[in-house]
Design a protein around this motif. Structure first.
Motif, mmCIF file in Angstrom:
data_model
loop_
_atom_site.group_PDB
_atom_site.id
_atom_site.type_symbol
_atom_site.label_atom_id
_atom_site.label_comp_id
_atom_site.label_asym_id
_atom_site.label_seq_id
_atom_site.Cartn_x
_atom_site.Cartn_y
_atom_site.Cartn_z
ATOM 1 N N GLU A 481 14.661 -103.649 -16.824
ATOM 2 C CA GLU A 481 15.010 -102.434 -17.569
ATOM 3 C C GLU A 481 13.812 -101.864 -18.324
ATOM 4 O OE1 GLU A 481 18.313 -103.204 -20.069
ATOM 5 O OE2 GLU A 481 19.664 -103.732 -18.420
ATOM 6 N N GLN A 482 12.842 -102.729 -18.658
ATOM 7 C CA GLN A 482 11.654 -102.243 -19.370
ATOM 8 C C GLN A 482 10.844 -101.257 -18.532
ATOM 9 O OE1 GLN A 482 11.435 -103.184 -22.655
ATOM 10 N NE2 GLN A 482 13.379 -104.126 -22.062
ATOM 11 N N ILE A 483 10.957 -101.382 -17.203
ATOM 12 C CA ILE A 483 10.284 -100.423 -16.323
ATOM 13 C C ILE A 483 10.892 -99.039 -16.517
ATOM 14 C CG2 ILE A 483 10.015 -99.742 -13.910
ATOM 15 C CD1 ILE A 483 8.051 -101.815 -14.520
ATOM 16 N N HIS A 484 12.222 -99.001 -16.547
ATOM 17 C CA HIS A 484 12.911 -97.726 -16.728
ATOM 18 C C HIS A 484 12.594 -97.119 -18.095
ATOM 19 C CE1 HIS A 484 15.967 -94.662 -16.277
ATOM 20 N NE2 HIS A 484 16.559 -95.062 -17.387
ATOM 21 N N ALA A 496 13.989 -111.734 -8.746
ATOM 22 C CA ALA A 496 14.830 -111.592 -7.559
ATOM 23 C C ALA A 496 15.151 -110.128 -7.303
ATOM 24 C CB ALA A 496 16.116 -112.399 -7.722
ATOM 25 N N ILE A 497 15.159 -109.759 -6.037
ATOM 26 C CA ILE A 497 15.510 -108.398 -5.631
ATOM 27 C C ILE A 497 17.033 -108.321 -5.563
ATOM 28 C CG2 ILE A 497 15.254 -106.651 -3.841
ATOM 29 C CD1 ILE A 497 12.644 -108.012 -3.027
ATOM 30 N N ARG A 503 18.810 -99.618 -10.024
ATOM 31 C CA ARG A 503 19.122 -98.496 -10.914
ATOM 32 C C ARG A 503 17.957 -98.202 -11.852
ATOM 33 N NH1 ARG A 503 24.651 -100.467 -13.533
ATOM 34 N NH2 ARG A 503 23.373 -102.348 -13.660
ATOM 35 N N HIS A 504 17.143 -99.211 -12.108
ATOM 36 C CA HIS A 504 16.068 -99.064 -13.090
ATOM 37 C C HIS A 504 14.675 -99.022 -12.461
ATOM 38 C CE1 HIS A 504 19.207 -99.981 -15.954
ATOM 39 N NE2 HIS A 504 19.427 -101.142 -15.362
ATOM 40 N N PRO A 726 8.021 -98.683 -11.016
ATOM 41 C CA PRO A 726 8.942 -97.596 -11.380
ATOM 42 C C PRO A 726 9.492 -96.898 -10.147
ATOM 43 C CG PRO A 726 6.928 -97.497 -12.682
ATOM 44 C CD PRO A 726 6.682 -98.508 -11.613
ATOM 45 N N LYS A 727 10.652 -96.288 -10.286
ATOM 46 C CA LYS A 727 11.254 -95.568 -9.174
ATOM 47 C C LYS A 727 10.345 -94.426 -8.741
ATOM 48 C CE LYS A 727 15.667 -94.920 -8.948
ATOM 49 N NZ LYS A 727 16.023 -95.933 -7.938
#
Length: 855
Positions: A481-484, A496-497, A503-504, A726-727
């Protein structure tokens, strides 16, 4: 105009007198009217008014042209905002309006039936051409679109561009709307924000005045340098021929897409020279006088109206004139002029676009693009087509690099390294280990298999990748979530993938195999001890031994039965003797009781085979009795679940959710652990019955605890371990490519083997891992072939001798019968008495006394 009787019609035109487009349109339309007069001697009156860049002023001008000037047709305006108002006026007065606006909506002609689109511009194919340029680089996965928010056509442009980019694997990363009168300070702020972003590929869809200000400011901020990519669209690119040296200097390296029109042929060359001469005299303030696509399309539109008005000797009404215009069919300067009369009253959309490159004091025409042919340096049947821009030759990008720019950067403009998060609570330190190290800059050291693979991947990248590691003390879900939240630019570790984490962020390819497996303790084998004596051989081996025994026994019995009375008797007795003879050979030869050399030969070979089998059986059985056989405490996950036994998993991982929601274990029976030692202790103390580990972790666990534990049951497919970005990150594709190079070079396998080899098994002794297996027929293939072949050969030889003897026996009987008959006739003829003894004696004397029917 000579006199009024030669006037065949009055045409009105609405243009922007201050723009380059309007200036070219005025000159071209006047030239069309003059050319029409010179050919037909018919005069058309042309009234041109200035739109002043105001749609309302254009509508008022159209009203004036129709009511006061008696215009029968109107050419223009250039924008859709003005066209919509002028079309309304024209339709109300039944006056055809030939618009130069790009891509009028499909519904427009239903609302205003006298509207005709005289421009062949097509946004759909133009956006595909832009996407084709973007696709040419394997690293341009995100683009930023900069557009004029006052342009109403943007509502069609953006969806079409987005769709075209998705088809080539690219997405729109950022949309930047600019107001037409944006101040230089606001423009600077927007460009600074873009400069700090990683994406460096920009698609510019702006009006000419706004685009010129934009590029001027971009050059001041050093954004026309290396690694930047600028792609422009129409109508801006179609006016590149008119830009002065100052404007061109701020656009170095820009690649543009513009509408193509044929510039060869004597008709266009004549138009070109006459246009230059007239344009320079009427607009000396311009630096360049060459005609562009707007000049040729306005010339063709004026010529279309002139031809339609010339169809009749008297003035046409609006409806008939509209019909004549839509029936036009001729080769114009811009290409073939033929309207679509069934749908939207438009010219055929342009499908060929010219690719230009701004360089030096002007621009280069690199080549062409079309959906059917892709890129090509020239048009024609023999032109070389390609999906790559390489066929167009050298492209000069901003900063004049010879290689295609990356189009993105790993760092921001302040050159700060990327922040990479690393999980500090990894259960297996062999993968990720964060330790205090006062010799390092941040007093921390980062090591482990995941770190090593990441560094090996960076070595395969064709550019520098500055980064700093930062430990994260929390769950893996919160780490992703820190990436998002933009706390980190990437994450490296045993992450793990998992689907919900997408989502993040996004993941690289898994760098290690992906599966979930069960580890349990082992116990001495207690099952099937009563049948242990059968274990030295496999079932197929036992069956083959029985078959070969019976076969050899049959061969010996068949050969010896005429010599041994004990081998004869009833059928049941002979079967029993045959079986006894077959299996007793395993323990004795009976060689002194055999009478035939053939049976002795078969028996000797079989005895050798029997000796090998019995000795091997004894040795293997002894090994099984002396070695301890182990079996897992649990091998069936269903039994484990129904027994309500406790199970363990890695703390902070996704496994708990998988065990509960997929494998249906009760949450109260699931416990988490933080290290391999904790797992081993809990399993040995029976605190848990099984541990569920990802396969890479299970390998490490069993490499260290090789005695007393085993992997059992099926493996459950999961995503594996990957690095996190990041996405939409432009780095993801390059990192994946580099990761594949690490796989293919064997470096990954080398690192994994080194990691496993470093784990010395606790208490392991030589031979502890050996197991005794049942022997199969493969181990005795050659001896079985030899003994089977020997017995078969003996049987065949015996049958051949029997056949030969039987044939000789039948011949002797025939001779005896003939002799008896012959003797009787002789005795009767001589009057002597017939005696059987004499007849037989005579016969035997005449026959071979050595004949024998027995073998």
């Amino acid at each position: 105009m000579k006199d009024n009787e030669h006037v065949v019609g009055i045409v009105g035109a609405i243009v922007d007198h201050t723009s380059r487009i309007g200036k070219e349109e005025k000159v071209a339309m006047r030239m069309a009217m003059e050319d029409f007069y010179s050919i037909t001697n018919q005069t058309l009156i042309l009234h041109i008014i200035d739109s002043q860049r105001d749609p309302m002023h254009a509508a008022l001008g159209a009203k004036d042209l129709i009511t006061r000037q008696q215009a029968q047709a109107i050419l223009g305006p250039q924008t859709w905002e003005g066209t919509s108002l002028v079309a309304k006026v024209g339709s109300e007065n039944r006056v055809p309006v030939l618009s130069f606006a790009d891509d009028t909506p499909k519904w427009a002609t239903e609302v205003w039936p006298f509207l005709v689109q005289a421009s062949a511009a097509n946004t759909f194919y133009q956006m595909k051409a832009v996407a084709a340029i973007v696709q040419d680089s394997s690293e341009w996965f995100r683009v930023t679109v900069i557009y004029d928010d006052s342009d109403s056509s943007i509502n069609e442009v953006l969806p079409q561009l987005s769709s075209a980019l998705r088809e080539v694997g690219t997405e729109i990363h950022n949309l930047v709307p600019l107001p037409p009168f944006v101040s230089f300070s606001e423009l600077s702020e927007e460009l600074e924000r873009l400069k700090n972003d990683q994406t460096r590929v920009f698609v510019v869809h702006l009006s000419v005045p706004l685009a010129l200000r934009f590029f001027e400011k971009a050059r001041e901020l050093n954004m026309m340098e290396k690694d930047y990519v600028w792609i422009t669209t129409d109508p801006f690119t179609s006016l590149v021929h008119s830009f002065n040296a100052s404007t061109i200097s701020s656009m170095q390296g820009v690649v543009g897409v513009k509408r193509y029109f044929p510039e060869d042929g004597p008709r266009f060359r004549d138009f070109y020279y006459r246009f230059r001469k007239r344009f320079s005299s009427e607009h000396p303030e311009e630096d360049h006088y060459e005609p562009g696509v707007f000049a040729v399309q306005s010339y063709d539109a004026a010529w279309t109206v002139a031809l339609a008005m010339n169809q009749s000797s008297k003035l046409l009404d609006g409806q008939n004139l509209l019909s004549k215009i839509l029936q036009s069919k001729f080769d114009g300067l811009s290409g073939k002029v033929e309207f679509n009369t069934t749908v939207d009253q438009k010219l055929p959309p342009a499908q060929v676009f010219q690719i230009v490159n701004v360089v030096g004091k002007s621009y280069r025409e690199l080549g062409f693009w079309s959906e059917q042919s892709g890129f090509t340096a020239s048009l024609g049947e023999n032109a070389k087509n390609s999906s790559s821009m390489e066929v167009l030759g050298q492209v000069f990008w901003p900063g004049a690099p010879r290689l295609t720019p990356k189009g993105w950067t790993t760092t921001s403009s302040n050159n700060k390294p990327l922040r990479i998060g690393v999980p500090s609570l990894s259960n297996f330190k062999q993968y990720v280990n964060v330790e205090e190290d006062y010799d390092s800059p941040n007093n921390l050291s980062f090591s482990g298999f995941a770190i090593d693979v990441f560094k090996a991947t960076l070595e395969e990248l064709p550019y520098d990748f500055p980064y700093d590691f930062f430990p994260f003390n929390g769950t893996y879900d919160s780490l992703v979530e820190q990436i998002h939240l933009k706390k980190y630019d990437a994450i490296v570790g045993d992450v793990a993938i998992v689907a919900r984490r997408y989502r993040h962020a996004e993941f690289t390819l898994p760098y290690i195999e992906s599966a979930l497996t069960m580890v349990v303790t082992v116990q001495p084998e207690t099952r099937n001890r009563a049948w242990l004596f059968m274990k030295p051989f496999t079932k197929s081996m036992w069956v083959l031994i029985a078959l070969v025994n019976v076969y050899n026994g049959f061969v010996v019995w068949f050969i010896e039965r005429n010599h041994c009375p004990e081998l004869k008797g009833s059928v049941l007795n002979q079967i029993g003797i045959l079986l006894w003879l077959a299996f007793s050979t395993l323990f004795s030869l009976h060689g002194d009781k055999l009478h035939s050399n053939l049976s002795r030969m078969a028996m000797v070979v079989w005895l050798f085979m029997a000796l090998v089998i019995t000795q091997t059986y004894t040795a293997n059985l002894a090994s099984m009795l002396t070695l301890q056989r182990l079996e897992p405490t649990f091998s069936d996950i269903g039994v484990l679940r129904s027994s309500s036994a406790k199970i363990g998993y890695c703390r902070g991982s996704f496994v708990q959710r998988y065990l509960n929601e997929v494998l249906r274990f009760n949450l109260n029976n699931i416990k988490n652990f933080s290290s391999p030692d904790d797992y081993a202790k809990a399993l040995r103390n029976k605190e848990i019955a099984a541990a569920f580990l990802e396969v890479p972790m299970a390998k490490l666990f069993l490499a260290k605890y090789c005695k007393g534990f085993i992997r059992v049951g099926p493996t459950y497919k999961v995503g594996g371990f990957g690095y996190v970005f990041p996405k939409g990150s432009p780095m993801l594709a390059s990192v994946n490519e580099a990761l594949l190079k690490v796989f293919e070079s064997g470096k990954l396998r080398e690192l994994e083997q080194g990691m496993l080899a470093s784990e010395k098994c606790e208490g392991m002794e030589d031979g502890d891992d050996e197991t005794t297996q049942s022997l199969s027929p493969n181990s005795f293939f050659v001896p079985f072939i030899i003994t089977g072949a020997t017995s078969t050969i003996a049987l065949v030889f015996y049958l051949c001798r029997v056949y030969k003897s039987m044939f000789g026996h039948k011949n002797l009987i025939w001779r005896l019968e003939m002799a008896v008959i012959k003797g009787r006739f002789s005795r009767r003829a001589s009057g002597l008495p017939e005696t059987g003894t004499n007849i037989i004696s005579a016969t035997l004397n005449s026959s071979d006394s050595n004949s024998n029917i027995l073998v």
